[in-house]
Design a protein around this motif. Structure first.
Motif, PDB file in Angstrom:
ATOM      1  N   ARG A   1       0.864  -1.187   0.000  1.00  0.00           N
ATOM      2  CA  ARG A   1       0.000   0.000   0.000  1.00  0.00           C
ATOM      3  C   ARG A   1       0.898   1.235   0.000  1.00  0.00           C
ATOM      4  NH1 ARG A   1      -3.682   1.859   4.313  1.00  0.00           N
ATOM      5  NH2 ARG A   1      -3.006   3.878   3.514  1.00  0.00           N
ATOM      6  N   ARG A   2       0.425   2.284  -0.648  1.00  0.00           N
ATOM      7  CA  ARG A   2       1.200   3.517  -0.679  1.00  0.00           C
ATOM      8  C   ARG A   2       1.227   4.118   0.712  1.00  0.00           C
ATOM      9  NH1 ARG A   2       1.948   6.378  -5.423  1.00  0.00           N
ATOM     10  NH2 ARG A   2       3.227   7.704  -4.096  1.00  0.00           N
ATOM     11  N   SER A   3       2.400   4.462   1.173  1.00  0.00           N
ATOM     12  CA  SER A   3       2.512   5.065   2.495  1.00  0.00           C
ATOM     13  C   SER A   3       3.893   5.656   2.696  1.00  0.00           C
ATOM     14  CB  SER A   3       2.239   4.032   3.587  1.00  0.00           C
ATOM     15  OG  SER A   3       2.513   4.594   4.869  1.00  0.00           O
ATOM     16  N   PHE A   4       3.935   6.902   3.182  1.00  0.00           N
ATOM     17  CA  PHE A   4       5.217   7.517   3.529  1.00  0.00           C
ATOM     18  C   PHE A   4       5.409   7.621   5.033  1.00  0.00           C
ATOM     19  CE2 PHE A   4       6.932   8.647  -0.486  1.00  0.00           C
ATOM     20  CZ  PHE A   4       5.868   8.891  -1.317  1.00  0.00           C
ATOM     21  N   GLY A   5       4.401   7.165   5.755  1.00  0.00           N
ATOM     22  CA  GLY A   5       4.497   7.279   7.196  1.00  0.00           C
ATOM     23  C   GLY A   5       4.945   5.992   7.839  1.00  0.00           C
ATOM     24  N   SER A   6       4.738   5.901   9.129  1.00  0.00           N
ATOM     25  CA  SER A   6       5.115   4.716   9.896  1.00  0.00           C
ATOM     26  C   SER A   6       3.896   4.127  10.597  1.00  0.00           C
ATOM     27  CB  SER A   6       6.186   5.074  10.927  1.00  0.00           C
ATOM     28  OG  SER A   6       7.343   5.553  10.292  1.00  0.00           O
ATOM     29  N   ALA A   7       2.745   4.314   9.970  1.00  0.00           N
ATOM     30  CA  ALA A   7       1.512   3.797  10.565  1.00  0.00           C
ATOM     31  C   ALA A   7       1.543   2.273  10.601  1.00  0.00           C
ATOM     32  CB  ALA A   7       0.306   4.286   9.779  1.00  0.00           C
ATOM     33  N   ARG A   8       0.714   1.753  11.486  1.00  0.00           N
ATOM     34  CA  ARG A   8       0.675   0.313  11.704  1.00  0.00           C
ATOM     35  C   ARG A   8      -0.403  -0.296  10.808  1.00  0.00           C
ATOM     36  NH1 ARG A   8      -2.086  -2.734  15.801  1.00  0.00           N
ATOM     37  NH2 ARG A   8      -0.953  -4.616  16.370  1.00  0.00           N
ATOM     38  N   TYR A   9       0.016  -0.990   9.774  1.00  0.00           N
ATOM     39  CA  TYR A   9      -0.906  -1.620   8.825  1.00  0.00           C
ATOM     40  C   TYR A   9      -0.896  -3.125   9.056  1.00  0.00           C
ATOM     41  CZ  TYR A   9      -0.431   2.910   6.556  1.00  0.00           C
ATOM     42  OH  TYR A   9      -0.414   4.246   6.296  1.00  0.00           O
ATOM     43  N   VAL A  10      -1.919  -3.648   9.712  1.00  0.00           N
ATOM     44  CA  VAL A  10      -1.899  -5.047  10.114  1.00  0.00           C
ATOM     45  C   VAL A  10      -3.143  -5.821   9.716  1.00  0.00           C
ATOM     46  CG1 VAL A  10      -0.316  -4.599  12.024  1.00  0.00           C
ATOM     47  CG2 VAL A  10      -2.796  -4.502  12.408  1.00  0.00           C
ATOM     48  N   THR A  11      -4.022  -5.222   8.928  1.00  0.00           N
ATOM     49  CA  THR A  11      -5.184  -5.946   8.446  1.00  0.00           C
ATOM     50  C   THR A  11      -5.143  -6.023   6.928  1.00  0.00           C
ATOM     51  OG1 THR A  11      -6.661  -4.052   8.147  1.00  0.00           O
ATOM     52  CG2 THR A  11      -6.523  -4.982  10.361  1.00  0.00           C
ATOM     53  N   ALA A  12      -5.799  -7.028   6.385  1.00  0.00           N
ATOM     54  CA  ALA A  12      -5.816  -7.203   4.938  1.00  0.00           C
ATOM     55  C   ALA A  12      -6.442  -5.988   4.248  1.00  0.00           C
ATOM     56  CB  ALA A  12      -6.574  -8.473   4.574  1.00  0.00           C
ATOM     57  N   GLU A  13      -7.392  -5.356   4.917  1.00  0.00           N
ATOM     58  CA  GLU A  13      -8.074  -4.198   4.323  1.00  0.00           C
ATOM     59  C   GLU A  13      -7.163  -2.992   4.190  1.00  0.00           C
ATOM     60  OE1 GLU A  13     -10.756  -7.151   5.569  1.00  0.00           O
ATOM     61  OE2 GLU A  13      -9.286  -6.078   6.808  1.00  0.00           O
ATOM     62  N   ASP A  14      -6.043  -3.006   4.890  1.00  0.00           N
ATOM     63  CA  ASP A  14      -5.088  -1.894   4.814  1.00  0.00           C
ATOM     64  C   ASP A  14      -4.320  -1.888   3.497  1.00  0.00           C
ATOM     65  OD1 ASP A  14      -4.225  -2.206   8.326  1.00  0.00           O
ATOM     66  OD2 ASP A  14      -5.671  -0.871   7.351  1.00  0.00           O
ATOM     67  N   TYR A  15      -4.341  -2.997   2.771  1.00  0.00           N
ATOM     68  CA  TYR A  15      -3.479  -3.152   1.600  1.00  0.00           C
ATOM     69  C   TYR A  15      -4.271  -3.174   0.308  1.00  0.00           C
ATOM     70  CZ  TYR A  15       0.167  -4.050   4.954  1.00  0.00           C
ATOM     71  OH  TYR A  15       1.081  -3.913   5.984  1.00  0.00           O
ATOM     72  N   ASP A  16      -3.656  -2.636  -0.732  1.00  0.00           N
ATOM     73  CA  ASP A  16      -4.340  -2.475  -2.009  1.00  0.00           C
ATOM     74  C   ASP A  16      -3.871  -3.469  -3.082  1.00  0.00           C
ATOM     75  OD1 ASP A  16      -3.849   0.898  -1.213  1.00  0.00           O
ATOM     76  OD2 ASP A  16      -5.793  -0.109  -1.160  1.00  0.00           O
ATOM     77  N   TYR A  17      -2.633  -3.923  -2.981  1.00  0.00           N
ATOM     78  CA  TYR A  17      -2.056  -4.759  -4.039  1.00  0.00           C
ATOM     79  C   TYR A  17      -1.526  -6.049  -3.411  1.00  0.00           C
ATOM     80  CZ  TYR A  17      -2.198  -0.141  -6.085  1.00  0.00           C
ATOM     81  OH  TYR A  17      -2.606   1.091  -6.513  1.00  0.00           O
ATOM     82  N   TRP A  18      -1.845  -7.156  -4.070  1.00  0.00           N
ATOM     83  CA  TRP A  18      -1.536  -8.473  -3.519  1.00  0.00           C
ATOM     84  C   TRP A  18      -0.850  -9.341  -4.558  1.00  0.00           C
ATOM     85  CZ3 TRP A  18      -2.697 -10.069   1.487  1.00  0.00           C
ATOM     86  CH2 TRP A  18      -3.463  -9.168   2.234  1.00  0.00           C
TER      87      TRP A  18
END
Length: 126
Positions: free
Chosen positions: A99-116
């Motif tokens: 997923r596009r991100s320039f921060g340090s957020a916590r992405y831990v669910t499948a819904e957080d991601y766009d490309y697989w």
């Protein structure tokens, strides 16, 4: 947009190690946060590990903490998952996600991601 492609899966005995790779093409890899997920037969897809775009922010599922290590090499457009002390319950299809991100957020669910990616099978025998 980035397209992840996993590799490195296989059959390993319990207690062994395996290193998965995920190469991402089609986008500026260094602008994406990357995650690893897995799905065992009959179970829902679950979070394994994630790493921020520049690498300093890393999270692990409790079930793999201390055994798995996620890392990335932005020069090679690749993220890795080093798996150690493998257990039969680690058997699953492992997926790489972005997923596009320039921060340090916590992405831990499948819904957080766009490309697989399509996934790579890991089988741990007892």
């Amino acid at each position: 947009q980035v397209q992840p492609v996993e590799s490195g899966g296989g059959l390993v005995q319990a207690g062994g190690s395996l290193k998965l790779s995920c190469s991402a093409s089609g986008g500026t890899f260094s602008t994406y946060a990357m995650g690893w997920f897995r799905q065992a037969p009959g179970k829902e897809r679950e979070f394994v590990a994630s790493i921020s775009w520049s690498g300093p922010a890393i999270w692990y599922a409790d079930s793999v903490k201390g055994r798995f290590t996620v890392s990335r090499d932005n020069a090679k457009n690749t993220v890795y998952l080093q798996m150690g002390s493998l257990k039969p319950e680690d058997t699953a299809v492992y997926y790489c996600a972005a997923r596009r991100s320039f921060g340090s957020a916590r992405y831990v669910t499948a819904e957080d991601y766009d490309y697989w990616g399509q996934g790579t099978q890991v089988t741990v025998s007892s």
